[in-house]
Design a protein around this motif. Structure first.
Motif, PDB file in Angstrom:
ATOM      1  N   ARG A 153       0.672  -1.412  -0.189  1.00  0.00           N
ATOM      2  CA  ARG A 153       0.035  -0.209   0.086  1.00  0.00           C
ATOM      3  C   ARG A 153       0.776   1.441  -0.307  1.00  0.00           C
ATOM      4  O   ARG A 153       0.643   1.959  -0.682  1.00  0.00           O
ATOM      5  N   ARG A 154       1.625   0.984   0.779  1.00  0.00           N
ATOM      6  CA  ARG A 154       3.032   2.149   0.966  1.00  0.00           C
ATOM      7  C   ARG A 154       3.850   1.849   1.728  1.00  0.00           C
ATOM      8  O   ARG A 154       3.870   0.982   2.360  1.00  0.00           O
ATOM      9  N   ILE A 155       5.129   2.429   1.312  1.00  0.00           N
ATOM     10  CA  ILE A 155       6.532   2.456   1.883  1.00  0.00           C
ATOM     11  C   ILE A 155       7.164   3.293   2.307  1.00  0.00           C
ATOM     12  O   ILE A 155       7.378   4.677   0.986  1.00  0.00           O
ATOM     13  N   ILE A 156       7.578   3.819   2.923  1.00  0.00           N
ATOM     14  CA  ILE A 156       8.259   5.426   3.427  1.00  0.00           C
ATOM     15  C   ILE A 156       9.812   4.409   3.603  1.00  0.00           C
ATOM     16  O   ILE A 156       9.953   3.735   4.201  1.00  0.00           O
ATOM     17  N   THR A 157      10.898   5.198   2.922  1.00  0.00           N
ATOM     18  CA  THR A 157      12.030   4.854   2.893  1.00  0.00           C
ATOM     19  C   THR A 157      13.165   5.760   3.985  1.00  0.00           C
ATOM     20  O   THR A 157      11.946   6.378   4.341  1.00  0.00           O
ATOM     21  N   ALA A 158      14.078   5.411   4.160  1.00  0.00           N
ATOM     22  CA  ALA A 158      14.615   6.288   5.631  1.00  0.00           C
ATOM     23  C   ALA A 158      14.654   7.854   5.194  1.00  0.00           C
ATOM     24  O   ALA A 158      14.137   8.690   6.181  1.00  0.00           O
TER      25      ALA A 158
END
Length: 143
Positions: free
Chosen positions: A54-59
């Protein structure tokens, strides 16, 4: 040719009768044994027996726009209806780069879709402090 990253699952929370999950991944820190760096938050949902993103948030995305270095340090809950999560954030006390940094930890309500803080919920006395479950109005956190 890209090299596969050895990601480690550092936390996971489920919602929606286990049909949605938020996972916290860290990667080994280069050159330091048994040290890890925040890599990604991954919000996934189950469809036809398979997990889909659904959603990926990277560093880098998580730190984007912040004046001080920060990363996700823990997970408490996922609210898929609001697209929010309660996460523990580690944040430096000074802008990066600084020769010495002190870290502060807090639980925050985070908008996963827009990658932004909604509300700071609780300051932590320790890096591993559990969330006490109270929102800013003093009421119990919704289930």
């Amino acid at each position: 040719m890209s090299t596969a990253i050895d990601l480690r699952l550092f936390g996971i929370v489920f919602a929606g009768a286990g049909e949605q999950r938020l996972s916290l991944y860290y990667a080994p820190h280069h050159g330091v044994a048994d040290a890890f760096d925040f890599h990604t938050l991954a919000w996934e949902y189950r469809e036809s027996g398979e997990w889909r993103t659904r959603r990926i948030i990277t560093a880098a995305e998580f730190e984007s726009g912040a004046e001080r270095r920060r990363w996700v340090n823990g997970l408490h809950r996922l609210d898929p209806v609001r697209g929010e999560a309660v996460i523990r954030v580690a944040e430096a006390d000074r802008p990066y780069p600084a020769p010495q940094l002190r870290l502060h930890y807090s639980w925050r309500r985070w908008d996963l879709l827009n990658n932004r803080e909604v509300e700071k919920l609780q300051l932590c006395a320790r890096p591993d402090a559990e969330y006490e479950g109270l929102d800013s109005s003093g009421g119990q956190e919704p289930a």
